[in-house]
Design an enzyme around this catalytic site. Structure first.
Site, PDB file in Angstrom:
ATOM      1  N   GLU A  19       7.145   0.025   7.902  1.00 29.78           N
ATOM      2  CA  GLU A  19       8.545  -0.385   8.032  1.00 29.78           C
ATOM      3  C   GLU A  19       8.597  -1.897   8.152  1.00 29.78           C
ATOM      4  O   GLU A  19       7.787  -2.485   8.862  1.00 29.78           O
ATOM      5  CB  GLU A  19       9.042   0.299   9.310  1.00 29.78           C
ATOM      6  CG  GLU A  19      10.410  -0.016   9.733  1.00 29.78           C
ATOM      7  CD  GLU A  19      10.846   0.928  10.865  1.00 29.78           C
ATOM      8  OE1 GLU A  19      10.666   2.146  10.755  1.00 29.78           O
ATOM      9  OE2 GLU A  19      11.364   0.406  11.849  1.00 29.78           O
ATOM     10  N   THR A  50      14.528  -1.942   7.743  1.00 30.36           N
ATOM     11  CA  THR A  50      15.456  -1.737   8.861  1.00 30.36           C
ATOM     12  C   THR A  50      16.797  -2.444   8.608  1.00 30.36           C
ATOM     13  O   THR A  50      16.899  -3.321   7.744  1.00 30.36           O
ATOM     14  CB  THR A  50      14.866  -2.255  10.186  1.00 30.36           C
ATOM     15  OG1 THR A  50      14.714  -3.663  10.093  1.00 30.36           O
ATOM     16  CG2 THR A  50      13.534  -1.609  10.508  1.00 30.36           C
ATOM     17  N   TYR A  58      27.411 -18.095  19.524  1.00 30.50           N
ATOM     18  CA  TYR A  58      28.376 -19.094  19.998  1.00 30.50           C
ATOM     19  C   TYR A  58      28.153 -20.398  19.241  1.00 30.50           C
ATOM     20  O   TYR A  58      27.083 -20.996  19.301  1.00 30.50           O
ATOM     21  CB  TYR A  58      28.231 -19.278  21.513  1.00 30.50           C
ATOM     22  CG  TYR A  58      28.605 -18.009  22.233  1.00 30.50           C
ATOM     23  CD1 TYR A  58      29.922 -17.757  22.595  1.00 30.50           C
ATOM     24  CD2 TYR A  58      27.646 -17.016  22.469  1.00 30.50           C
ATOM     25  CE1 TYR A  58      30.281 -16.559  23.204  1.00 30.50           C
ATOM     26  CE2 TYR A  58      27.995 -15.822  23.076  1.00 30.50           C
ATOM     27  CZ  TYR A  58      29.316 -15.595  23.438  1.00 30.50           C
ATOM     28  OH  TYR A  58      29.673 -14.404  24.022  1.00 30.50           O
ATOM     29  N   HIS A  95      17.548   1.719   6.055  1.00 33.02           N
ATOM     30  CA  HIS A  95      18.064   2.322   7.288  1.00 33.02           C
ATOM     31  C   HIS A  95      19.578   2.117   7.326  1.00 33.02           C
ATOM     32  O   HIS A  95      20.055   0.998   7.134  1.00 33.02           O
ATOM     33  CB  HIS A  95      17.407   1.672   8.508  1.00 33.02           C
ATOM     34  CG  HIS A  95      15.975   2.077   8.667  1.00 33.02           C
ATOM     35  ND1 HIS A  95      15.248   1.842   9.807  1.00 33.02           N
ATOM     36  CD2 HIS A  95      15.131   2.726   7.819  1.00 33.02           C
ATOM     37  CE1 HIS A  95      14.028   2.326   9.654  1.00 33.02           C
ATOM     38  NE2 HIS A  95      13.926   2.850   8.444  1.00 33.02           N
ATOM     39  N   ARG A 125      21.915   6.030  14.553  1.00 31.00           N
ATOM     40  CA  ARG A 125      23.133   5.590  15.236  1.00 31.00           C
ATOM     41  C   ARG A 125      23.129   4.087  15.435  1.00 31.00           C
ATOM     42  O   ARG A 125      24.141   3.411  15.280  1.00 31.00           O
ATOM     43  CB  ARG A 125      23.253   6.288  16.592  1.00 31.00           C
ATOM     44  CG  ARG A 125      24.589   6.028  17.261  1.00 31.00           C
ATOM     45  CD  ARG A 125      24.551   6.332  18.737  1.00 31.00           C
ATOM     46  NE  ARG A 125      23.699   5.396  19.455  1.00 31.00           N
ATOM     47  CZ  ARG A 125      23.517   5.406  20.761  1.00 31.00           C
ATOM     48  NH1 ARG A 125      24.105   6.334  21.497  1.00 31.00           N
ATOM     49  NH2 ARG A 125      22.732   4.519  21.344  1.00 31.00           N
ATOM     50  N   ASP A 127      21.628   0.888  18.231  1.00 31.11           N
ATOM     51  CA  ASP A 127      21.760   0.653  19.678  1.00 31.11           C
ATOM     52  C   ASP A 127      23.079  -0.044  19.964  1.00 31.11           C
ATOM     53  O   ASP A 127      23.777  -0.486  19.052  1.00 31.11           O
ATOM     54  CB  ASP A 127      20.601  -0.230  20.162  1.00 31.11           C
ATOM     55  CG  ASP A 127      19.303   0.555  20.194  1.00 31.11           C
ATOM     56  OD1 ASP A 127      19.323   1.715  20.652  1.00 31.11           O
ATOM     57  OD2 ASP A 127      18.273   0.011  19.754  1.00 31.11           O
ATOM     58  N   HIS A 184      15.025  10.115  24.008  1.00 29.39           N
ATOM     59  CA  HIS A 184      15.825   8.903  23.818  1.00 29.39           C
ATOM     60  C   HIS A 184      16.295   8.424  25.185  1.00 29.39           C
ATOM     61  O   HIS A 184      16.585   9.232  26.074  1.00 29.39           O
ATOM     62  CB  HIS A 184      17.023   9.217  22.910  1.00 29.39           C
ATOM     63  CG  HIS A 184      17.877   8.020  22.635  1.00 29.39           C
ATOM     64  ND1 HIS A 184      19.076   7.805  23.274  1.00 29.39           N
ATOM     65  CD2 HIS A 184      17.677   6.954  21.824  1.00 29.39           C
ATOM     66  CE1 HIS A 184      19.603   6.663  22.835  1.00 29.39           C
ATOM     67  NE2 HIS A 184      18.768   6.124  21.959  1.00 29.39           N
ATOM     68  N   LYS A 306       4.756  -8.435  10.584  1.00 26.34           N
ATOM     69  CA  LYS A 306       3.382  -8.975  10.548  1.00 26.34           C
ATOM     70  C   LYS A 306       2.476  -7.881   9.980  1.00 26.34           C
ATOM     71  O   LYS A 306       2.495  -6.757  10.466  1.00 26.34           O
ATOM     72  CB  LYS A 306       2.898  -9.322  11.968  1.00 26.34           C
ATOM     73  CG  LYS A 306       3.761 -10.330  12.706  1.00 26.34           C
ATOM     74  CD  LYS A 306       3.186 -11.734  12.538  1.00 26.34           C
ATOM     75  CE  LYS A 306       3.889 -12.755  13.384  1.00 26.34           C
ATOM     76  NZ  LYS A 306       5.315 -12.940  13.076  1.00 26.34           N
TER      77      LYS A 306
HETATM   78  P1  FAD Z   1      21.440   9.749  17.841  1.00 27.26           P
HETATM   79  O1  FAD Z   1      20.649  10.804  17.201  1.00 27.26           O
HETATM   80  O2  FAD Z   1      22.901   9.695  17.542  1.00 27.26           O
HETATM   81  O3  FAD Z   1      21.229   9.893  19.421  1.00 27.26           O
HETATM   82  C1  FAD Z   1      21.650   8.868  20.307  1.00 27.26           C
HETATM   83  C2  FAD Z   1      21.789   9.444  21.712  1.00 27.26           C
HETATM   84  O4  FAD Z   1      22.939  10.281  21.773  1.00 27.26           O
HETATM   85  C3  FAD Z   1      20.639  10.324  22.155  1.00 27.26           C
HETATM   86  O5  FAD Z   1      20.450  10.150  23.526  1.00 27.26           O
HETATM   87  C4  FAD Z   1      21.102  11.748  21.849  1.00 27.26           C
HETATM   88  O6  FAD Z   1      20.463  12.694  22.690  1.00 27.26           O
HETATM   89  C5  FAD Z   1      22.583  11.608  22.128  1.00 27.26           C
HETATM   90  N1  FAD Z   1      23.431  12.468  21.300  1.00 27.26           N
HETATM   91  C6  FAD Z   1      23.288  12.746  19.987  1.00 27.26           C
HETATM   92  N2  FAD Z   1      24.308  13.510  19.560  1.00 27.26           N
HETATM   93  C7  FAD Z   1      25.132  13.696  20.619  1.00 27.26           C
HETATM   94  C8  FAD Z   1      26.355  14.369  20.830  1.00 27.26           C
HETATM   95  N3  FAD Z   1      26.956  15.046  19.845  1.00 27.26           N
HETATM   96  N4  FAD Z   1      26.918  14.325  22.065  1.00 27.26           N
HETATM   97  C9  FAD Z   1      26.331  13.659  23.086  1.00 27.26           C
HETATM   98  N5  FAD Z   1      25.151  12.996  22.948  1.00 27.26           N
HETATM   99  C10 FAD Z   1      24.572  13.026  21.742  1.00 27.26           C
HETATM  100  N6  FAD Z   1      17.871   0.707  15.211  1.00 27.26           N
HETATM  101  C11 FAD Z   1      18.458  -0.231  14.449  1.00 27.26           C
HETATM  102  O7  FAD Z   1      19.379  -0.912  14.918  1.00 27.26           O
HETATM  103  N7  FAD Z   1      18.053  -0.468  13.164  1.00 27.26           N
HETATM  104  C12 FAD Z   1      17.057   0.252  12.583  1.00 27.26           C
HETATM  105  O8  FAD Z   1      16.733   0.029  11.414  1.00 27.26           O
HETATM  106  C13 FAD Z   1      16.404   1.253  13.366  1.00 27.26           C
HETATM  107  N8  FAD Z   1      15.396   1.991  12.856  1.00 27.26           N
HETATM  108  C14 FAD Z   1      14.820   2.984  13.617  1.00 27.26           C
HETATM  109  C15 FAD Z   1      13.802   3.781  13.059  1.00 27.26           C
HETATM  110  C16 FAD Z   1      13.196   4.769  13.819  1.00 27.26           C
HETATM  111  C17 FAD Z   1      12.107   5.613  13.217  1.00 27.26           C
HETATM  112  C18 FAD Z   1      13.595   4.970  15.176  1.00 27.26           C
HETATM  113  C19 FAD Z   1      12.922   6.031  16.015  1.00 27.26           C
HETATM  114  C20 FAD Z   1      14.604   4.199  15.722  1.00 27.26           C
HETATM  115  C21 FAD Z   1      15.232   3.203  14.969  1.00 27.26           C
HETATM  116  N9  FAD Z   1      16.264   2.425  15.479  1.00 27.26           N
HETATM  117  C22 FAD Z   1      16.857   1.457  14.705  1.00 27.26           C
HETATM  118  C23 FAD Z   1      16.714   2.603  16.864  1.00 27.26           C
HETATM  119  C24 FAD Z   1      17.892   3.603  17.007  1.00 27.26           C
HETATM  120  O9  FAD Z   1      19.027   3.094  16.341  1.00 27.26           O
HETATM  121  C25 FAD Z   1      18.169   3.779  18.493  1.00 27.26           C
HETATM  122  O10 FAD Z   1      17.102   4.434  19.113  1.00 27.26           O
HETATM  123  C26 FAD Z   1      19.514   4.392  18.869  1.00 27.26           C
HETATM  124  O11 FAD Z   1      19.742   4.153  20.249  1.00 27.26           O
HETATM  125  C27 FAD Z   1      19.596   5.899  18.649  1.00 27.26           C
HETATM  126  O12 FAD Z   1      19.641   6.199  17.335  1.00 27.26           O
HETATM  127  P2  FAD Z   1      19.569   7.743  16.840  1.00 27.26           P
HETATM  128  O13 FAD Z   1      19.773   7.730  15.399  1.00 27.26           O
HETATM  129  O14 FAD Z   1      18.377   8.407  17.395  1.00 27.26           O
HETATM  130  O15 FAD Z   1      20.886   8.295  17.580  1.00 27.26           O
END
Ligand code: FAD
Length: 318
Positions: A19, A50, A58, A95, A125, A127, A184, A306
């Site tokens: 990645e 990503t 600012y 992504h 989703r 962060d 998570h 890197k």
């Molecule tokens: P979700 O699957 O939506 O889950 C988020 C949280 O909500 C979890 O705690 C889950 O249990 C909870 N949840 C899910 N559905 C519901 C529901 N219906 N009701 C209540 N709670 C619910 N971040 C970036 O910004 N850019 C990237 O390119 C990126 N790449 C990534 C690649 C990988 C392989 C991984 C593992 C993470 C990556 N991330 C990236 C980080 C990711 O965006 C974060 O970890 C984010 O906080 C959660 O994303 P998710 O898709 O797992 O969210």
């Protein structure tokens, strides 16, 4: 080709993938190529790119005041995917985030992917933004990754937003989603998080890539529990080598993951960064060898821009 087709074609052989992060706004793409070049000898069938969340910066107005501006510091995910696909003849996986995008904007991105022949996407989703307490979706955007998966799946059925049907030009995206062997950070329990993961798969996700972990037993336990829950899609482990001392604090803080005592002790004994990097490489090699022996479909490395440590690991594993 789809990620799942690459896995099927490999017939049980573990594949190598990694990645990358887009360069900072204003920097050259050459830097990225220089990091990809040394990894191409390991024949990655796909490379992930990503997407970063937008952030507030600012800007000095010159009169003692600051202007608050919303910007994306690392734009260009889709352009980079297209350019890597063209330059290296390799599949790329952009992504896609819920955060910062309306469903309409997401649809445009997917339409562009479709035109470019990019048929793999990772649905995430995202962060919270740096100065937000918790994740807030954009008005008109998707709330959770499961909603994004559902949107992509609609396109796979020829159903665009606002009921515009275009059956003749159905998309055919292979959808990856994130999984968390140590849960998570916002999930109340691993079991609840796994239920959410199952919802993503039921909504149309084709494979899972995990968050980094440093203890393989956590990954094996996660896969076992996912299978017990009825998740049958491929689960790809994500590996990140430790590279600097501050990773010992930062990684558990950001990702809420545990680091094994042996790894912490080995890093703490190091006299300089070169030694720490070597410890990180050796640890990742051992993790990778064990995971490969267990038959994981792909070893997916977080390169963080890197490639030298990833090259050293891959040369011992593939
Ligand atoms: P979700 O699957 O939506 O889950 C988020 C949280 O909500 C979890 O705690 C889950 O249990 C909870 N949840 C899910 N559905 C519901 C529901 N219906 N009701 C209540 N709670 C619910 N971040 C970036 O910004 N850019 C990237 O390119 C990126 N790449 C990534 C690649 C990988 C392989 C991984 C593992 C993470 C990556 N991330 C990236 C980080 C990711 O965006 C974060 O970890 C984010 O906080 C959660 O994303 P998710 O898709 O797992 O969210």
């Amino acid at each position: 080709m789809k990620v799942t087709e690459h896995i099927e074609k490999a017939k049980g052989e573990t594949l190598f993938s990694f990645e990358i992060i887009p360069p900072q706004k204003g920097k050259s793409i050459q830097e990225l190529y220089d990091n990809i070049d040394p990894l191409m000898e390991f024949k990655p069938p796909f490379i992930d790119v990503t997407t970063s969340r937008e952030e507030y910066i600012y800007v000095d107005k010159g009169n003692g005041l600051l202007d608050k501006k919303l910007t994306r510091m690392r734009p260009g995910t889709l352009g980079i995917c297209a350019s890597i696909k063209h330059k290296y003849q390799v599949d790329t996986v952009p992504h896609l985030l819920c955060g910062g995008f309306t469903q309409e904007e997401t649809e445009y991105m997917l339409v562009d992917c479709h035109y470019l022949g990019i048929n793999n996407v990772m649905a995430l989703r995202g962060d919270a933004m740096k100065d937000e307490q918790s994740f807030v979706p954009k008005v008109g955007g998707n709330n959770y990754a499961v909603d994004l998966v559902a949107q992509i799946n609609q396109l796979n059925h020829g159903k665009y937003l606002h009921d515009v049907m275009d059956i003749d030009n159905k998309a055919d995206f292979c959808i990856g989603v994130a999984g968390y062997p140590e849960k998570h950070l916002e999930a109340p329990s691993l079991q609840t998080d796994l239920k959410r993961l199952k919802e993503k798969v039921d909504a149309g996700a084709d494979y899972i890539v995990t968050q980094m972990f440093f203890d393989n037993s956590k990954f094996f336990e996660f896969v076992k529990k996912a299978r017990e829950m009825g998740i049958t899609v491929p689960i790809i482990p994500g590996i990140k080598p430790i590279a600097v001392q501050k990773h010992l604090q930062i990684l558990p803080q950001i990702f809420r993951i545990d680091l094994p005592e042996d790894l912490i002790n080995a890093v703490e004994k190091c006299k300089n960064n070169a030694e720490i990097r070597q410890v990180g490489i050796e640890w990742a090699i051992q993790q990778s060898i064990e995971l490969k022996a267990a038959g994981v479909p792909v070893l997916h490395y977080y390169s963080m821009g890197k490639s030298e440590n990833i090259r050293q690991i891959a040369s011992k594993v593939f």
